[in-house]
Design an enzyme around this catalytic site. Structure first.
Site, PDB file in Angstrom:
ATOM      1  N   ARG A 211      42.633  -2.999  -3.314  1.00 54.89           N
ATOM      2  CA  ARG A 211      43.338  -4.300  -3.240  1.00 54.89           C
ATOM      3  C   ARG A 211      42.772  -5.441  -3.551  1.00 54.89           C
ATOM      4  O   ARG A 211      41.817  -5.681  -2.881  1.00 54.89           O
ATOM      5  CB  ARG A 211      44.277  -4.470  -1.795  1.00 54.89           C
ATOM      6  CG  ARG A 211      45.356  -5.226  -1.845  1.00 54.89           C
ATOM      7  CD  ARG A 211      45.820  -5.554  -0.492  1.00 54.89           C
ATOM      8  NE  ARG A 211      45.044  -6.297   0.305  1.00 54.89           N
ATOM      9  CZ  ARG A 211      44.556  -5.809   1.550  1.00 54.89           C
ATOM     10  NH1 ARG A 211      44.812  -4.674   1.965  1.00 54.89           N
ATOM     11  NH2 ARG A 211      43.825  -6.755   2.255  1.00 54.89           N
ATOM     12  N   GLU A 227      39.069 -12.005  -2.252  1.00 48.90           N
ATOM     13  CA  GLU A 227      38.190 -10.901  -2.142  1.00 48.90           C
ATOM     14  C   GLU A 227      38.808  -9.602  -3.005  1.00 48.90           C
ATOM     15  O   GLU A 227      39.946  -9.490  -3.145  1.00 48.90           O
ATOM     16  CB  GLU A 227      37.867 -10.705  -0.750  1.00 48.90           C
ATOM     17  CG  GLU A 227      39.032 -10.146   0.029  1.00 48.90           C
ATOM     18  CD  GLU A 227      38.528  -9.842   1.636  1.00 48.90           C
ATOM     19  OE1 GLU A 227      37.360  -9.927   1.933  1.00 48.90           O
ATOM     20  OE2 GLU A 227      39.313  -9.621   2.336  1.00 48.90           O
ATOM     21  N   ASN A 229      38.821  -5.689  -2.047  1.00 49.28           N
ATOM     22  CA  ASN A 229      38.837  -4.706  -1.108  1.00 49.28           C
ATOM     23  C   ASN A 229      38.520  -3.284  -1.828  1.00 49.28           C
ATOM     24  O   ASN A 229      39.402  -2.542  -2.544  1.00 49.28           O
ATOM     25  CB  ASN A 229      39.911  -4.627  -0.233  1.00 49.28           C
ATOM     26  CG  ASN A 229      39.908  -5.867   0.293  1.00 49.28           C
ATOM     27  OD1 ASN A 229      39.635  -6.156   1.494  1.00 49.28           O
ATOM     28  ND2 ASN A 229      41.100  -6.618  -0.162  1.00 49.28           N
ATOM     29  N   SER A 234      44.859  -1.530   3.328  1.00 48.63           N
ATOM     30  CA  SER A 234      45.816  -1.178   4.330  1.00 48.63           C
ATOM     31  C   SER A 234      47.286  -1.595   3.748  1.00 48.63           C
ATOM     32  O   SER A 234      47.511  -2.405   3.203  1.00 48.63           O
ATOM     33  CB  SER A 234      45.505  -1.625   5.701  1.00 48.63           C
ATOM     34  OG  SER A 234      45.378  -2.961   5.709  1.00 48.63           O
ATOM     35  N   LYS A 392      30.877  -9.081   0.094  1.00 50.53           N
ATOM     36  CA  LYS A 392      30.984 -10.296  -0.066  1.00 50.53           C
ATOM     37  C   LYS A 392      29.844 -10.695  -1.242  1.00 50.53           C
ATOM     38  O   LYS A 392      30.097 -11.583  -1.935  1.00 50.53           O
ATOM     39  CB  LYS A 392      31.144 -11.309   0.793  1.00 50.53           C
ATOM     40  CG  LYS A 392      32.143 -11.008   1.826  1.00 50.53           C
ATOM     41  CD  LYS A 392      33.445 -10.942   1.190  1.00 50.53           C
ATOM     42  CE  LYS A 392      34.596 -10.576   2.310  1.00 50.53           C
ATOM     43  NZ  LYS A 392      34.602  -9.237   3.161  1.00 50.53           N
ATOM     44  N   LYS A 446      31.305 -16.833   4.671  1.00 50.05           N
ATOM     45  CA  LYS A 446      31.877 -15.393   4.758  1.00 50.05           C
ATOM     46  C   LYS A 446      30.485 -14.234   4.909  1.00 50.05           C
ATOM     47  O   LYS A 446      29.844 -14.242   4.110  1.00 50.05           O
ATOM     48  CB  LYS A 446      32.785 -15.014   3.460  1.00 50.05           C
ATOM     49  CG  LYS A 446      33.948 -15.863   3.272  1.00 50.05           C
ATOM     50  CD  LYS A 446      34.465 -15.648   1.934  1.00 50.05           C
ATOM     51  CE  LYS A 446      35.321 -14.270   2.075  1.00 50.05           C
ATOM     52  NZ  LYS A 446      36.112 -13.897   0.933  1.00 50.05           N
ATOM     53  N   GLU A 450      34.435  -6.602   6.908  1.00 46.01           N
ATOM     54  CA  GLU A 450      35.886  -6.436   6.659  1.00 46.01           C
ATOM     55  C   GLU A 450      36.676  -6.411   7.981  1.00 46.01           C
ATOM     56  O   GLU A 450      36.117  -6.332   9.055  1.00 46.01           O
ATOM     57  CB  GLU A 450      36.056  -5.022   6.011  1.00 46.01           C
ATOM     58  CG  GLU A 450      35.413  -4.795   4.823  1.00 46.01           C
ATOM     59  CD  GLU A 450      35.717  -5.617   3.567  1.00 46.01           C
ATOM     60  OE1 GLU A 450      36.893  -6.229   3.700  1.00 46.01           O
ATOM     61  OE2 GLU A 450      35.068  -5.521   2.713  1.00 46.01           O
ATOM     62  N   GLY A 451      37.988  -6.746   7.758  1.00 43.62           N
ATOM     63  CA  GLY A 451      38.847  -6.534   8.923  1.00 43.62           C
ATOM     64  C   GLY A 451      39.253  -8.046   9.845  1.00 43.62           C
ATOM     65  O   GLY A 451      39.843  -7.896  10.538  1.00 43.62           O
ATOM     66  N   ARG A 533      51.146 -11.148   2.719  1.00 43.47           N
ATOM     67  CA  ARG A 533      51.089 -11.728   4.160  1.00 43.47           C
ATOM     68  C   ARG A 533      51.239 -13.147   4.137  1.00 43.47           C
ATOM     69  O   ARG A 533      50.642 -13.963   3.415  1.00 43.47           O
ATOM     70  CB  ARG A 533      49.672 -11.244   4.758  1.00 43.47           C
ATOM     71  CG  ARG A 533      49.218  -9.724   4.822  1.00 43.47           C
ATOM     72  CD  ARG A 533      47.763  -9.361   5.084  1.00 43.47           C
ATOM     73  NE  ARG A 533      47.132  -9.883   3.759  1.00 43.47           N
ATOM     74  CZ  ARG A 533      45.879  -9.710   3.590  1.00 43.47           C
ATOM     75  NH1 ARG A 533      45.040  -9.363   4.530  1.00 43.47           N
ATOM     76  NH2 ARG A 533      45.004 -10.261   2.636  1.00 43.47           N
TER      77      ARG A 533
END
Length: 557
Positions: A211, A227, A229, A234, A392, A446, A450-451, A533
């Site tokens: 993603r 970024e 992924n 998810s 990153k 950064k 992740e998360g 989102r």
């Protein structure tokens, strides 16, 4: 990338352009009546929601309570205010608003748009216990159709790029060598990668479910990448439902809202991700083997994952099993021919929905399991090389001059990728450090995480830069510095735990992609739907599962 970022004044929340009604999404549905609404093929057996009588709701709340577990990604933003909106959802008639919220909650309950309820002890371990609707935006977010198309067209190029990056072991090891010294988690991942190099482990079948996340910068009108992924991308399951929810609500109330459901693009991310997993399973060529989904011990986002497993079984006839890394260590073994067997079942594909965070490795058991998986001949999604490619630091390295040319040949493709790159810098650049001290609001620090919830903003950027400037440590190697993006703020209606509230928000677009290759044969390289989102504009972080954001869909303008 250049180091200059123009100064933007701190905005005051105001009404902004939320819906533009000037264009029509070309979908082959002529009628705007609810009875003729399109539905996703997989959900066609579920009943359409009819208009429902209304009960009283609690007064709007401005608090957003966090959910636990699963991967969620961050926004890195400031906000830029635009012109007065054509449509302001905050002005919706209160009676109509209550009907919209009621019908949305009923729809979520009937159609499985659910997460685990954080107040229920068993909600992260026992399916069907302690369920609550997923946090959602009541109405879709406006997004320019040309930028949506741009993001979709980038997906196959990024898929190919990261597959080639994963094959360049020297580039991965060299780029992350300084990070290894100060980041134990990345160091452990690199250790496994090194061991695979030493044993000449070759991944002939490579599967990536990716993603790429973007924001639309309000000042430049540019689509900029946040970024890329490569592990546990998810919400492919729940996002299909959010798009269906918004199309159905606009089918019911579109005339009153003056909104057209056909401008909300259909989303088939769960079907396309399941198809890619099934194709990888077929390439493995063992009809008795299963797909192993690696999960966290407590997973309140399990329904997003279970939608994927259900499509795998119902549409493709492929069985999946769910195991934690600790369970894989206890039950797994490597057979002489390289087959990974877990509790006696051969594994064709390992799909990671955990393993991206240090908290997923509380002991050596989990690290043993990760290495066992890598040593096997199972298809990994992602392999350790794909995992490292998504860090990153690699993102920052790829933004350097002439680095993309190392992996891609097509000059037009390279130009398209560079056009969406935000400013990215390593922290050994003294000029950038000086500028970040003077204007910390224009940057985000950064780490290799992740998360969500890991980034550094505002005055904390300045403090970190001053420490690095003094020297005496290699702290700078653990971070990269990124240009902070300034998206438009818009009025939104956010619904969490049965309560809606009005707020000002910003959005982030994620484009899913699938890439499957067997040796030199590219089997799948495609864009696979989208994630939207939305979060309150006053919050720096933006993870849905972490409690900062809600799931949304697009209203193309």
């Amino acid at each position: 990338m250049g180091s200059g970022c123009s100064t933007l004044s701190t905005p005051t929340p105001n009404h902004t352009l939320f819906y533009s009604l000037s264009s029509t999404l070309p979908i082959n549905n002529k009628s705007n009546s609810f009875n003729n609404l399109p539905t996703s093929p997989f959900y066609s057996h579920l009943p359409n929601l009819s208009n429902t009588s209304m009960s009283q709701f609690s007064s709007p709340s401005s608090s957003i309570l966090p959910l636990n577990s699963t991967k969620s990604d961050s926004f890195e933003t400031q906000q830029q205010i635009s012109e007065k909106p054509i449509f302001n959802p905050h002005d919706i008639n209160p009676n109509l608003l209550q009907k919209l919220v009621y019908d949305a909650l009923v729809w979520c309950s009937l159609h499985g748009l659910l997460v685990g309820d954080r107040t229920a002890k068993k909600s992260g371990t026992v399916p069907g216990v302690g369920m609550v609707h997923a946090p959602i935006s009541l109405l879709p977010a406006s997004f320019p159709e040309d930028h949506f198309k741009q993001a979709c067209e980038l997906a196959p190029i990024f898929n190919e790029l990261f597959d080639r990056v994963s094959l360049d072991a020297k580039f991965l090891q060299d780029s992350l060598s300084r990070t290894r010294k100060v980041d134990e988690f990345t160091s452990r991942l690199l250790d496994i990668h090194s061991k695979m190099i030493d044993i000449n482990k070759i991944e002939e079948i490579r599967l990536g479910l990716h993603r790429s996340d973007y924001m639309l910068d309000a000042q430049t009108k540019s689509l900029l990448q946040i970024e890329f992924n490569t592990i546990s991308s998810s919400f492919a399951g729940l996002m299909c439902l959010v798009s269906d929810l918004h199309r159905n609500l606009l089918g019911l109330y579109g005339n009153q809202l003056q909104l057209d459901f056909r401008k909300v693009p259909e989303n088939a991310s769960v079907q396309q991700f399941a198809k890619a997993l099934a194709e990888a399973w077929r390439e493995y060529n063992n009809p008795r083997a299963v797909v192993l989904v690696v999960v966290q011990a407590e997973e309140r986002n399990m329904y997003d994952q279970l939608w994927l497993s259900d499509v795998l079984r119902e549409i493709h006839g492929v069985t999946s099993i769910r195991k934690t890394l600790a369970e894989i260590d206890a039950e797994g073994k490597l057979l002489p021919d390289g087959t990974l067997a877990v509790n006696g079942e051969a594994v064709a594909v390992v799909y990671f929905r955990a393993g991206y965070s240090p908290t997923d490795y509380p002991s050596e058991l989990e690290w043993r399991a990760r290495q066992l998986i890598e040593q096997s001949c199972a298809v990994k999604c992602p392999s350790i090389a794909y995992h490292l490619a998504g860090t990153k630091k690699i993102q920052q390295e790829l933004a350097k001059p002439n680095v993309l040319e190392r992996f891609l040949d097509d000059k037009e493709d390279i130009a398209k990728l560079r056009k969406c790159f935000a400013g990215l810098w390593s922290l050994d650049d003294t000029e950038i450090i000086t500028d970040a001290i003077e204007r910390p609001e224009l940057y985000v620090m950064k780490p290799q995480r992740e998360g969500g919830g890991n980034n550094i903003y505002g005055n904390e950027v300045k403090e970190a830069m001053l420490r690095i400037q003094k020297g005496g440590s290699e702290e700078d190697a653990a971070y990269i510095l990124m240009q902070r993006i300034f998206p438009t703020v818009f009025p939104a209606l956010l619904v969490r735990e049965g309560i809606f509230h009005k707020d000002h928000a910003i959005s982030e677009l994620g484009i899913y992609g699938a890439y499957l290759r067997n040796k030199e044969n590219i089997i799948i390289n495609e864009q696979c739907g989208y994630l939207m989102r939305t979060k309150v504009s006053s919050s720096d972080e933006g993870g849905v599962a972490a409690g900062f954001a809600v799931l949304d869909s697009l209203y193309l303008s």
